[in-house]
Design an enzyme around this catalytic site. Structure first.
Site, PDB file in Angstrom:
ATOM      1  N   HIS A 158      34.425  78.378  61.387  1.00 13.17           N
ATOM      2  CA  HIS A 158      35.293  77.388  60.767  1.00 13.17           C
ATOM      3  C   HIS A 158      36.151  76.678  61.808  1.00 13.17           C
ATOM      4  CE1 HIS A 158      34.135  78.580  56.804  1.00 13.17           C
ATOM      5  NE2 HIS A 158      34.683  79.774  56.862  1.00 13.17           N
ATOM      6  N   CYS A 245      43.456  82.568  57.039  1.00 10.41           N
ATOM      7  CA  CYS A 245      42.395  82.774  56.050  1.00 10.41           C
ATOM      8  C   CYS A 245      42.882  83.441  54.775  1.00 10.41           C
ATOM      9  CB  CYS A 245      41.286  83.630  56.656  1.00 10.41           C
ATOM     10  SG  CYS A 245      40.584  82.979  58.173  1.00 10.41           S
TER      11      CYS A 245
END
Length: 254
Positions: A158, A245
């Site tokens: 990511h 996250c």
């Protein structure tokens, strides 16, 4: 759902799944994850967010969803709306509806279509610009004045494993993992070369929350006069995750 605190900013979190060891992995080999330690680390993370004045909303874990505590990937929360994502990994798409239901009291919702793919961890918000590793977001946010700027990611899953915000126009980045040319005009602070995973930090007001295990990068942040609070997330690093996250920040609630 358990709520604590009472500020105008919310951190939406989800408890750790008992099946975390079966999490999705792309760039790292699978290592044994100590579930009890991961649960304890997540609890400490939530307490730290509370100490920074956030109201922490804790959603229950789902044993059928190993990655469910990584709520960042399920939505992109802006001042005007929350965009519910359509994660790239099919195994993670069952996570989004629970998070969407939890966000609905705070924001109007829009959804990435099923034909597109987007994980929230691929979106870095700096003011009215959204730097992304995928472009499906543009149609939904353009009416609110946001510009979507693609950023190629090469060395990690990511975008926010490679670059995160530490100021309004300043980022912490690992230049080896993303093409930073699209961030022209943004000040870039590089992580220590021997700490490639250190770029993932969480900005809460004037404070930067960071993993405790990257001392050289932490020194760089402290040298800039930033308020830094550390938390241990070592078990989650094994799952290709970090401090951003595990929460979705919903700001400016009245």
């Amino acid at each position: 759902m358990t709520r604590t605190g009472g500020s105008h900013d919310v951190a939406l979190t989800r408890e750790v799944s008992p099946s975390l060891a079966r999490c999705e992995l792309t760039f790292l080999p699978r290592e044994a994850i100590d579930l009890a330690r991961a649960v304890a680390q997540h609890a400490a993370y939530c307490r730290l967010l509370e100490s920074l004045g956030l109201e922490v909303v804790r959603l229950p874990a789902d044993a059928a969803q190993p990655d469910c505590c990584f709520v960042e990937d399920t939505a992109v929360v802006l001042d005007e709306l929350a965009v519910i994502t359509h994660p790239g990994a099919p195994s993670r798409r069952g996570e989004v509806d629970v998070v969407a239901g939890a966000l609905a009291p705070y924001r109007r919702l829009a959804r990435i279509p099923d034909s597109a793919r987007l994980d929230g961890g691929d979106v870095l918000v700096l003011g009215r610009r959204l730097f992304v590793g995928a472009t499906a977001l543009a149609r939904l946010v353009a009416p609110f004045g946001y510009e979507v700027v693609p950023v190629p990611v090469t060395g990690c899953l990511h975008l926010k494993s490679a670059v995160t915000a530490i100021g309004d126009e300043t980022v912490l980045a690992n230049p080896a993992w993303a093409d930073l040319a699209p961030l022209a005009g943004v000040e870039i602070v590089p992580v220590a070369a021997e700490e490639p995973w250190a770029a993932n930090v969480l900005r809460v007001g004037d404070t930067v929350v960071a993993h405790a295990g990257f001392p050289r990068t932490l020194d760089r942040l402290a040298e800039r006069g930033l308020g830094v609070r550390t938390v241990e997330v070592g078990e989650f690093l094994k799952a290709e995750a970090g401090v951003t996250c595990k929460s979705l920040l919903v700001r400016g609630l009245g």
